[in-house]
Enzyme design. Structure first.
Site, mmCIF file in Angstrom:
data_model
loop_
_atom_site.group_PDB
_atom_site.id
_atom_site.type_symbol
_atom_site.label_atom_id
_atom_site.label_comp_id
_atom_site.label_asym_id
_atom_site.label_seq_id
_atom_site.Cartn_x
_atom_site.Cartn_y
_atom_site.Cartn_z
ATOM 1 N N ASN A 160 0.964 -1.329 0.244
ATOM 2 C CA ASN A 160 0.064 0.196 0.258
ATOM 3 C C ASN A 160 0.678 0.973 0.064
ATOM 4 O O ASN A 160 2.191 1.432 0.457
ATOM 5 C CB ASN A 160 -1.317 0.078 1.269
ATOM 6 C CG ASN A 160 -0.239 0.629 2.190
ATOM 7 O OD1 ASN A 160 -0.097 1.691 3.186
ATOM 8 N ND2 ASN A 160 0.556 -0.070 3.479
ATOM 9 N N PHE B 250 -1.737 7.967 4.375
ATOM 10 C CA PHE B 250 -2.441 8.388 5.371
ATOM 11 C C PHE B 250 -4.409 8.813 4.887
ATOM 12 O O PHE B 250 -4.617 9.923 4.807
ATOM 13 C CB PHE B 250 -2.428 9.763 6.246
ATOM 14 C CG PHE B 250 -1.628 8.999 7.337
ATOM 15 C CD1 PHE B 250 -0.988 7.475 7.359
ATOM 16 C CD2 PHE B 250 -0.270 10.025 8.217
ATOM 17 C CE1 PHE B 250 -0.050 7.126 8.498
ATOM 18 C CE2 PHE B 250 0.519 8.723 8.970
ATOM 19 C CZ PHE B 250 1.102 7.652 9.118
ATOM 20 N N LYS C 35 5.068 3.286 17.596
ATOM 21 C CA LYS C 35 5.300 2.096 15.930
ATOM 22 C C LYS C 35 5.964 2.742 15.510
ATOM 23 O O LYS C 35 6.504 3.556 15.151
ATOM 24 C CB LYS C 35 3.486 2.326 15.314
ATOM 25 C CG LYS C 35 3.779 1.200 14.215
ATOM 26 C CD LYS C 35 2.630 0.801 13.539
ATOM 27 C CE LYS C 35 1.711 -0.054 12.688
ATOM 28 N NZ LYS C 35 0.567 -0.641 12.585
ATOM 29 N N ASN D 55 5.512 -1.580 11.793
ATOM 30 C CA ASN D 55 4.826 -0.933 10.657
ATOM 31 C C ASN D 55 5.547 -1.843 9.085
ATOM 32 O O ASN D 55 5.564 -2.786 9.472
ATOM 33 C CB ASN D 55 5.147 0.087 9.995
ATOM 34 C CG ASN D 55 4.042 0.893 9.753
ATOM 35 O OD1 ASN D 55 2.876 0.520 9.099
ATOM 36 N ND2 ASN D 55 3.711 2.413 10.460
ATOM 37 N N ASN E 93 4.546 5.927 3.535
ATOM 38 C CA ASN E 93 4.384 6.297 2.709
ATOM 39 C C ASN E 93 3.804 8.151 2.634
ATOM 40 O O ASN E 93 2.855 8.640 1.990
ATOM 41 C CB ASN E 93 2.575 6.104 2.619
ATOM 42 C CG ASN E 93 2.706 4.504 1.555
ATOM 43 O OD1 ASN E 93 3.922 3.519 1.254
ATOM 44 N ND2 ASN E 93 2.695 3.586 2.725
ATOM 45 N N THR E 94 4.413 8.827 3.439
ATOM 46 C CA THR E 94 4.011 10.470 4.255
ATOM 47 C C THR E 94 5.381 10.740 4.346
ATOM 48 O O THR E 94 6.579 10.468 4.949
ATOM 49 C CB THR E 94 3.890 10.325 5.495
ATOM 50 O OG1 THR E 94 2.555 9.893 5.098
ATOM 51 C CG2 THR E 94 3.633 12.378 5.833
ATOM 52 N N SER F 210 5.386 5.115 9.331
ATOM 53 C CA SER F 210 4.567 4.739 7.954
ATOM 54 C C SER F 210 5.541 5.225 7.165
ATOM 55 O O SER F 210 6.318 6.036 6.730
ATOM 56 C CB SER F 210 3.483 5.442 7.121
ATOM 57 O OG SER F 210 3.027 5.570 6.679
#
Length: 361
Positions: free
Chosen positions: A116, A120, A222, A253, A183-184, A181
């Site tokens: 993915n 967010f 996390k 994560n 993805n940011t 994460s």
């Protein structure tokens, strides 16, 4: 069988469309109390060996649903009735944001994996807070996973986490700071001690203020599976200070690495599921050593069977989470864990789950 048929039908759609349909169905079920109580077989008694109390919270067994599935608390009443011991919602951001452009979610059933790069997507804390207030608190533990907005500069990230903590305080049994994460853009830079210490120190102050005369609700961090052993050692120290900044960790994560020979290496994003299992397990073991076993750790990443779960417990996880494994297996995963884990514990001479934590690390 009905659940298997539903999953088979959903898997005919592209992943994000299937997720949207599943969320709509679960949201509707959450408003049907008589139907909702049938989501988990009433004859499935949980063995008392699996019960634990951590951070003053009671858990009937170790498995919870990881953040990422119910990002906006739309399906919380239904998910709470599906056999999990706890559910973590989010990641929630202060302001609404759409996330990254589609396509951004990819299924790999043969590998038991998902990639993915959602970034967010969130309805924002105001809408989520309204929804949580209208639903009422379910009968299980609820964690809230917090993230910063994409357009918030790193040097002001603490302001985003502070807003979230203040606004959503009435609804959380525990908090999770998500700085891992992939993805940011730039988010993982907040895992450095120079960034983490002031962030967590501020959140500790706010939690004490909001708690008043009660004990502050636990704060967990996390972490990414791509950290070095030295970085894990440094992060572990945050829970061992004279005034600890954390009460626990979630390991891990999703990963930006790819297994050797991975056939979809060109697809960017965080990889979860079975390919992450060994990596997440290694990070858990290192984190357990780094903290001296003094704080609870939630193990997540590639847990798709009771054997996976028991391995993670022996490595140092007090609690477990699943998302990708549950996506592919459904309630049968929860049932397998709650049935088989007591057998493994008795076989190895443990009288309860807590005795087994870390005994294989």
């Amino acid at each position: 069988m009905i659940e298997e048929q539903l999953r088979s039908w959903l898997f005919r759609f592209e992943p994000e469309r299937a997720h949207a349909l599943a969320m709509s169905a679960l949201e509707a079920l959450g408003k049907m109390p008589r139907t909702r109580i049938r989501l988990w077989p009433s004859n499935e008694a949980i063995d008392p060996m699996l019960r634990q109390t951590l951070w003053g919270l009671d858990f009937s067994h170790p498995l919870g649903l990881a953040a990422g599935f119910d990002k906006d608390a739309r399906a919380l009443p239904a998910l709470a009735a599906m056999g999990f011991a706890f559910v973590e919602i989010g990641t929630i951001t202060p302001q609404p944001q759409a996330g990254n452009p589609a396509p951004r979610l990819f299924r790999y059933p043969q590998q038991g994996a998902i990639i993915n790069r959602l970034g967010f997507p969130s309805e924002g804390m105001l809408r989520v807070g309204e929804r949580l207030a209208s639903q009422g608190h379910p009968a299980i533990t609820v964690g809230i996973n917090l993230g910063k907005n994409k357009d918030t500069p790193l040097e002001r990230a603490v302001e985003d986490y502070e807003q979230l903590l203040r606004h959503l305080h009435p609804f959380a049994d525990y908090w999770v700071v998500n700085v891992s994460s992939p993805n940011t853009p730039g988010l993982r830079q907040l895992q450095s001690l120079n960034a983490l210490r002031p962030l967590l120190s501020r959140l500790r102050e706010i939690r004490r203020e909001l708690a008043g005369t009660e004990a502050p609700r636990p704060l967990l961090l996390k972490i990414a599976p791509d950290l070095t052993d030295e970085e894990i050692q440094e992060i572990g120290s945050l829970a061992q200070d004279a005034q600890p900044l954390l009460e626990g960790f979630i390991a891990t994560n999703t990963t930006i690495s790819r297994p050797e020979g991975w056939p979809y290496a060109a697809e960017a994003g965080g990889l979860s599921g079975l390919p992450l299992r060994r990596q997440a397990l290694a990070v858990l073991r290192q984190l357990r050593r780094s903290t001296g076993g003094q704080v609870p750790i939630i193990g997540v990443g590639g847990i798709a069977s009771a054997e996976d779960a028991y391995e993670r417990i022996l490595a140092g996880a007090s609690l477990l989470q699943s998302y990708t494994g549950w996506l592919y297996r459904g309630s049968s995963l929860v049932q397998e864990l709650t049935r088989n884990l007591p057998e493994y514990l008795r076989r190895d001479g443990f009288s309860c789950l807590a005795e087994a934590v870390g005994q294989g690390s």
